[in-house]
Every structure is written in structure tokens, then in C-alpha cells.
Scaffold this motif. Structure first.
Motif, PDB file in Angstrom:
ATOM      1  N   UNK A  61     -39.814  43.176  22.641  1.00 58.09           N
ATOM      2  CA  UNK A  61     -41.250  43.095  22.398  1.00 58.09           C
ATOM      3  C   UNK A  61     -41.475  42.821  20.915  1.00 58.09           C
ATOM      4  N   UNK A  62     -42.224  41.755  20.602  1.00 59.05           N
ATOM      5  CA  UNK A  62     -42.441  41.341  19.214  1.00 59.05           C
ATOM      6  C   UNK A  62     -43.920  41.074  18.997  1.00 59.05           C
ATOM      7  N   UNK A  63     -44.450  41.560  17.884  1.00 61.30           N
ATOM      8  CA  UNK A  63     -45.810  41.225  17.488  1.00 61.30           C
ATOM      9  C   UNK A  63     -45.753  40.246  16.316  1.00 61.30           C
ATOM     10  N   UNK A  90     -38.653  42.737  15.410  1.00 57.51           N
ATOM     11  CA  UNK A  90     -37.626  42.020  14.652  1.00 57.51           C
ATOM     12  C   UNK A  90     -38.324  41.545  13.388  1.00 57.51           C
ATOM     13  N   UNK A  91     -38.150  42.316  12.311  1.00 56.72           N
ATOM     14  CA  UNK A  91     -38.934  42.096  11.105  1.00 56.72           C
ATOM     15  C   UNK A  91     -38.655  40.740  10.465  1.00 56.72           C
ATOM     16  N   UNK A 231     -27.942  41.613  15.656  1.00 59.68           N
ATOM     17  CA  UNK A 231     -27.448  40.234  15.537  1.00 59.68           C
ATOM     18  C   UNK A 231     -28.215  39.474  14.480  1.00 59.68           C
ATOM     19  N   UNK A 232     -29.541  39.683  14.435  1.00 61.93           N
ATOM     20  CA  UNK A 232     -30.359  38.978  13.462  1.00 61.93           C
ATOM     21  C   UNK A 232     -30.005  39.399  12.035  1.00 61.93           C
ATOM     22  N   UNK A 233     -29.748  40.680  11.850  1.00 63.81           N
ATOM     23  CA  UNK A 233     -29.398  41.158  10.519  1.00 63.81           C
ATOM     24  C   UNK A 233     -28.068  40.577  10.046  1.00 63.81           C
ATOM     25  N   UNK A 234     -27.127  40.410  11.006  1.00 66.31           N
ATOM     26  CA  UNK A 234     -25.826  39.870  10.656  1.00 66.31           C
ATOM     27  C   UNK A 234     -25.877  38.375  10.390  1.00 66.31           C
ATOM     28  N   UNK A 235     -26.781  37.684  11.098  1.00 65.57           N
ATOM     29  CA  UNK A 235     -26.803  36.222  11.029  1.00 65.57           C
ATOM     30  C   UNK A 235     -28.226  35.735  10.772  1.00 65.57           C
TER      31      UNK A 235
END
Length: 239
Positions: A61-63, A90-91, A231-235
Motif C-alpha cells: 500500500x503506497x500513498x 516506500x519512501x 529491496x528498494x533500499x538495497x537497489x
């Protein structure tokens, strides 16, 4: 051939040609200045992907909130509209700049200095919707947005934009009056596809208040969201 049939076919062909010509005239693209104003208006507001999560709980869920901003300490660029974008859970915090370029709308996406806090900017009074241009990174990721009668479509395939891990991210986006559909294909340095989940944002009328329903929804996607966030933080892409 029967003369009556010939006349009938000629009339039908003429009518078809007229309809096609009328349709072509009706869908002529508006001036680029108008396109820039329209796409930024459609891009501005509060969105989330709750409808998508209901049908596919594996998606986090993303705003997404976005608002028009002014840049301080910078020479104004005529015809450019600057939009601040803030995305959670997911900031992601970015400056989106829309401008005229050749026959399309150019979208330039830039990140901020890590020490520059702009969280919640769109919730502040409009008079405070300003950003320090010196805190905006010079590196940008660009896309061309092509006008369609009901939306704007863009991508930066095949080159994409470089990521901090040595790979690249190829982005696709469709902006409509009440929706933003985006897809980031993240590739590793070896060219392997690491991540590609389309996100379907839909406009919401107001900032959602905390509720039992939202709490249950957040709990339902928490595990998946945490995994994807890792995953987003890593890539994370440079864009």
C-alpha cells in the motif's frame, strides 16, 4: 458494375473519408504550453493504490502526494512547472519538473540532498510550498511524455537511468486526469531484472483519516511491503 452500386460505394467512401478527417481534426494535440499545464494539473494531488492492493495483496500500500512548488535561489525557467512528490510507505521524495521540449513534454526527475528535510511539504500552507534549489541534486532522470486524447504516456527505454548499484532503471508512466500508473524496471549491474512491479495510483478526494479499515489493510500488506522496501533500499535508483 451497376451504376447505382457505384454511386452508393462512392457516397460511402466519401462519408468514411469525411469521418476520418473530422476525427483527425478533433484529436489534434493542443499546444505544448497547454500540455505542460494539463499534465501537471493531473499529476498534482493525493493518490494511493488501495484499489490495486484489494485485488492484489502482494503489492504494498503506497500513498502519493504532490503539489506545485517554487524554487528559491534559482533563475526561473519560463514554461517549466515544478512539482514536489512525496511517496510513502516506500519512501520517495523527488522534484518533478515539466517543460516544453520539441514536440513533447519533458519530465525531469531529481532527488534532494539527504540532509534536506522536506517531509510533509504539501500539508503546509501554500505560501510555504518552496524548495531550496541548492538542495536539489543536479543529476536528473528524464522521460518524454507524449500526449494522447485521454492521457500522457512516457518511458525512457532502452537506456533508462543509472542506479547507485551500477545498474539502471527503465521507467514507464501514464498520467490521466484521476490516475497515475507507473512501472520501474530495476536492472542489476549484470543486466538481470531485479524488480518490476506496476503501481496503479488512483486519485482520492482527501487525505484519508486513520481508520479500522485502513489499519487492517496496512497490516495485510505489511510483510510484503517490508520485503519490497528492503529491496528498494538495497537497489534504490538515482532518479
Amino acid at each position: 458494375m451497376n451504376p447505382v452500386k457505384v454511386c452508393t460505394l462512392t457516397a460511402l467512401f466519401s462519408a468514411f473519408t469525411f469521418v476520418q478527417a473530422t476525427r483527425a481534426t478533433a484529436i489534434t494535440a493542443p499546444p505544448l504550453e497547454t500540455q505542460v499545464k494539463q499534465v501537471t494539473q493531473w499529476f498534482t494531488g493525493l493518490f494511493d493504490n488501495s484499489q490495486q492492493v484489494v485485488t492484489n495483496p502482494s503489492v504494498p500500500f503506497i500513498t502519493l502526494s504532490s503539489c506545485s512548488v517554487e524554487l528559491t535561489n534559482a533563475d526561473p525557467r519560463i514554461g517549466t512547472k515544478n512539482i514536489y512528490l512525496e511517496q510513502k510507505s516506500i519512501n520517495r521524495f523527488r522534484l518533478y519538473s515539466f517543460s516544453q521540449e520539441n514536440s513533447a513534454v519533458n519530465l525531469s526527475i531529481r532527488a534532494f540532498d539527504p540532509n534536506y528535510s522536506v517531509t510533509g511539504l504539501c500539508n503546509r500552507p501554500e505560501s510555504e510550498h518552496t524548495l531550496d534549489s541548492s538542495k536539489v541534486l543536479a543529476t536528473s532522470c528524464n522521460l518524454e511524455l507524449l500526449w494522447e486524447p485521454a492521457d500522457y504516456i512516457g518511458n525512457n527505454s532502452p537506456n533508462g537511468c543509472p542506479t547507485s548499484s551500477g545498474g539502471k532503471v527503465i521507467s514507464s508512466v501514464t498520467v490521466s486526469q484521476n490516475s497515475i500508473d507507473s512501472l520501474d524496471k530495476i536492472f542489476g549491474a549484470n543486466g538481470n531484472l531485479l524488480f518490476a512491479t506496476p503501481i496503479e495510483f488512483r486519485r482520492v478526494d482527501s487525505i484519508p483519516e486513520p481508520s479500522l479499515t485502513l489499519g487492517i489493510l496496512a497490516l495485510g500488506v505489511w510483510g510484503t511491503s517490508k520485503t519490497i522496501l528492503g529491496k528498494y533500499k538495497q537497489k534504490s535508483p538515482v532518479k
